[in-house]
Write an enzyme that holds these catalytic residues in place. Structure first.
Site, PDB file in Angstrom:
ATOM      1  N   HIS A  15       0.795  -1.142  -0.097  1.00  0.00           N
ATOM      2  CA  HIS A  15       0.114  -0.077   0.182  1.00  0.00           C
ATOM      3  C   HIS A  15       0.990   1.121   0.078  1.00  0.00           C
ATOM      4  CE1 HIS A  15      -0.431   1.165   4.498  1.00  0.00           C
ATOM      5  NE2 HIS A  15       0.818   0.865   4.175  1.00  0.00           N
ATOM      6  N   HIS A  40       4.836  -0.198  -0.706  1.00  0.00           N
ATOM      7  CA  HIS A  40       5.811  -0.851   0.053  1.00  0.00           C
ATOM      8  C   HIS A  40       4.766  -2.119   0.963  1.00  0.00           C
ATOM      9  CE1 HIS A  40       3.966   2.090   2.891  1.00  0.00           C
ATOM     10  NE2 HIS A  40       3.822   1.187   3.582  1.00  0.00           N
ATOM     11  N   HIS A  42       3.289  -4.829   3.754  1.00  0.00           N
ATOM     12  CA  HIS A  42       3.110  -5.200   5.363  1.00  0.00           C
ATOM     13  C   HIS A  42       2.889  -6.604   5.324  1.00  0.00           C
ATOM     14  CE1 HIS A  42       3.586  -1.245   6.897  1.00  0.00           C
ATOM     15  NE2 HIS A  42       2.803  -0.888   6.127  1.00  0.00           N
ATOM     16  N   ASP A  80      -4.560 -10.948  -0.029  1.00  0.00           N
ATOM     17  CA  ASP A  80      -3.111 -11.499   0.051  1.00  0.00           C
ATOM     18  C   ASP A  80      -2.605 -11.214  -1.353  1.00  0.00           C
ATOM     19  OD1 ASP A  80      -1.014 -12.755   1.464  1.00  0.00           O
ATOM     20  OD2 ASP A  80      -1.489 -14.351   0.107  1.00  0.00           O
ATOM     21  N   HIS A  81      -1.321 -10.625  -1.363  1.00  0.00           N
ATOM     22  CA  HIS A  81      -0.459 -10.186  -2.656  1.00  0.00           C
ATOM     23  C   HIS A  81      -1.020  -9.302  -3.505  1.00  0.00           C
ATOM     24  CE1 HIS A  81       1.844 -13.551  -0.829  1.00  0.00           C
ATOM     25  NE2 HIS A  81       2.752 -13.225  -1.384  1.00  0.00           N
ATOM     26  N   GLU A 125      -0.873  -4.118  11.744  1.00  0.00           N
ATOM     27  CA  GLU A 125       0.078  -3.756  10.558  1.00  0.00           C
ATOM     28  C   GLU A 125       1.356  -4.132  10.610  1.00  0.00           C
ATOM     29  OE1 GLU A 125      -1.091  -0.037   7.860  1.00  0.00           O
ATOM     30  OE2 GLU A 125       0.683   0.623   9.166  1.00  0.00           O
TER      31      GLU A 125
HETATM   32 NI    NI Z   1       2.708   0.913   5.323  1.00  0.00          NI
END
Ligand code: NI
Length: 137
Positions: A15, A40, A42, A80-81, A125
């Site tokens: 995100h 990037h 998480h 996911d992904h 997160e």
């Molecule tokens: Ni972030």
């Protein structure tokens, strides 16, 4: 007597946090590293908790195998992904903060569980940063 059962799950997503009305410097100032332009990832962890009364016939609150399948379909296969900003149409206009993500998750899961159960979702997160949402009770 009410009790709570919980199930953990995981997904990895990319995100970027930003407000399109602000310049890049202001976005970085407000959102820190999560405002970096090129996205990037998480490794999100979440806990879905159901609260209610035990079924007297089964001794169960809710079938955990069923809950697992709901979470797989509604959460993991969805997030996911994925790049949350780019791939998930619901987040085109919503900043994908953990706060907004947990509310979105809650709204998806509440539709799949019986109305006599209360739902709480905790979303991590990072190891140290997490948010909890109980709905608008
Ligand atoms: Ni972030």
């Amino acid at each position: 007597m009410k009790i709570i059962i919980s199930k953990k799950g995981y997904f990895s997503s990319a995100h970027r946090l930003y407000n399109k009305n602000w310049d890049h410097n202001k976005n970085l100032k407000i959102f820190g590293k999560c405002g970096n332009l090129n996205y990037h990832g998480h490794n999100y962890e979440y806990i879905v908790s159901l609260r209610g009364r035990i079924n007297k016939e089964t001794g169960l609150l809710f079938n955990l195998e069923k809950l697992k399948n709901i979470l797989k379909k509604e959460i993991e296969e969805y997030f996911d992904h994925k790049n949350i900003n780019l791939d998930l149409k619901e987040f085109r206009l919503i900043n994908p903060t953990m706060e907004n993500i947990v509310i979105f998750m809650w709204n998806k899961i509440i539709k799949k569980i019986p109305s006599n159960l209360e739902l709480k979702i905790t979303l991590y997160e990072t190891k140290n940063n997490f948010v909890e949402y109980y709905g608008e009770y």
